[in-house]
Every structure is written in structure tokens, then in C-alpha cells.
Design an enzyme around this catalytic site. Structure first.
Site, PDB file in Angstrom:
ATOM      1  N   ARG A  28       0.808  -1.218   0.000  1.00 46.10           N
ATOM      2  CA  ARG A  28       0.000   0.000   0.000  1.00 46.10           C
ATOM      3  C   ARG A  28       0.840   1.267   0.000  1.00 46.10           C
ATOM      4  O   ARG A  28       0.360   2.326  -0.381  1.00 46.10           O
ATOM      5  CB  ARG A  28      -1.011  -0.027   1.154  1.00 46.10           C
TER       6      ARG A  28
ATOM      7  N   GLU B   1       3.107  -7.459  14.225  1.00 51.18           N
ATOM      8  CA  GLU B   1       2.208  -7.619  15.367  1.00 51.18           C
ATOM      9  C   GLU B   1       1.712  -9.060  15.442  1.00 51.18           C
ATOM     10  O   GLU B   1       1.373  -9.555  16.499  1.00 51.18           O
ATOM     11  CB  GLU B   1       0.988  -6.685  15.249  1.00 51.18           C
TER      12      GLU B   1
END
Length: 175
Positions: A61, A98
Site C-alpha cells: 500500500r 504484530e
């Protein structure tokens, strides 16, 4: 005004990519060419006075607005990609996400020594990906001019991990 417009259109996707995560989806922005232009102009306005030689976008992105921003600023665009996606000789950096681990790469000839690079990605969360990108740039003899994000999830404190590379960190939307 830009921040409000972006907050109205950015979509929350619960439990993606895994349960408990609320994903901030920027793809609705891409349907609105006027808002896309405003995003680029918002970055340009906030980058006034920053000395930079190139924009590096982090896959995938970070490519969406990173290339447009580099073009608007009149500087080269440097893709930083997932491992195994670049066709020429690369330098790599592994890091923890994460929810897992990843490796990113950059072409070993991506820019000349001493290049001041703006690192762009769509979202700053914990900072793991952009720290890895920053390390890649430094491995090749570049320096971090700053960072530009569409979204910053301030409650995850990613900004604190970036200041060792540059204090110049901008985002268009903060949560």
C-alpha cells in the site's frame, strides 16, 4: 478538513487479518480521484522545507501514494518489497510483525550513497515495517529524511521507534 474527509471514507474492517485487529482500509480513498489528489497535496504541503532526494514506498500500500508523491516532488521512487519479489540483487531485513514475522528487500543499487530518503507507507502501527525499511536504507548508505503516512495509530506508539532515524514524521490522519 483533509483529516475529516479521510476519516469519513477510511473503512474499519474488524478481525482482519486476524481476530481482535481492526484494519484501517484505505482502498475507498482510491475511488475518489479528487481526494487522492488532496492526499498528495496534503503531503506536499506538510513536507515543505524538507530536504529529500527520493521517496521509498513499502509494499504494497506504500506504493499507491508513494509513487504519486515522488512524481509530484520530482524525485525517484524506490520500491521496498516483500522477500523474493524484486528481480535484481537485493539487500534484506527481517522483522517481527504484530502477528508474525516478515522480510523485506530493496535493490542493492536503489540509490546513490548519501541519498536522503522519505519513507512512505499507508499506515504507521507499531513501526516494525518502517524500522526495517529504514535499516535497509541505512545499509545502502542512505539517510532517512523523514516519514509520511496516510494514517497513524498513535495508541500503538510506532512513532517512538522511528525517532532514532528521523524526528520528521507526518501523518494525514491520527487515531
Amino acid at each position: 478538513m483533509l483529516e475529516e474527509s479521510l476519516k469519513e471514507i477510511i473503512r474499519d474492517v474488524p478481525d482482519f487479518p486476524e481476530p481482535g485487529i481492526i484494519f484501517k482500509d484505505i482502498t475507498p480513498i482510491l475511488k475518489d480521484h479528487i481526494l487522492c489528489t488532496a492526499v498528495i497535496e496534503g503531503f506536499v504541503e506538510r513536507l515543505q522545507g524538507m530536504e529529500l532526494d527520493a521517496v521509498a514506498g513499502v509494499e504494497s500500500r506504500g506504493f499507491l501514494f508513494g509513487l504519486l508523491l515522488a512524481n509530484r516532488l520530482g524525485v525517484p521512487f524506490i520500491p521496498i518489497r516483500k522477500q523474493g519479489k524484486l528481480p535484481f540483487r537485493t539487500v534484506s531485513e527481517s522483522y517481527k510483525l504484530e502477528y508474525g514475522q516478515a522480510t523485506i528487500e530493496i535493490h542493492e543499487d536503489a540509490f546513490p550513497l548519501g541519498t536522503k530518503v522519505l519513507v512512505h507507507d499507508d499506515l504507521l502501527a507499531t513501526g516494525g515495517t518502517v524500522v526495517a525499511a529504514s535499516k535497509l536504507i541505512e545499509k545502502l548508505g542512505g539517510s532517512i529524511a523523514g516519514y509520511a503516512f496516510v494514517i497513524s495509530l498513535d495508541f500503538l506508539n510506532g512513532r517512538g521507534r522511528l525517532t532514532r532515524f528521523s524526528d520528521s514524521i507526518i501523518s494525514l490522519v491520527s487515531y
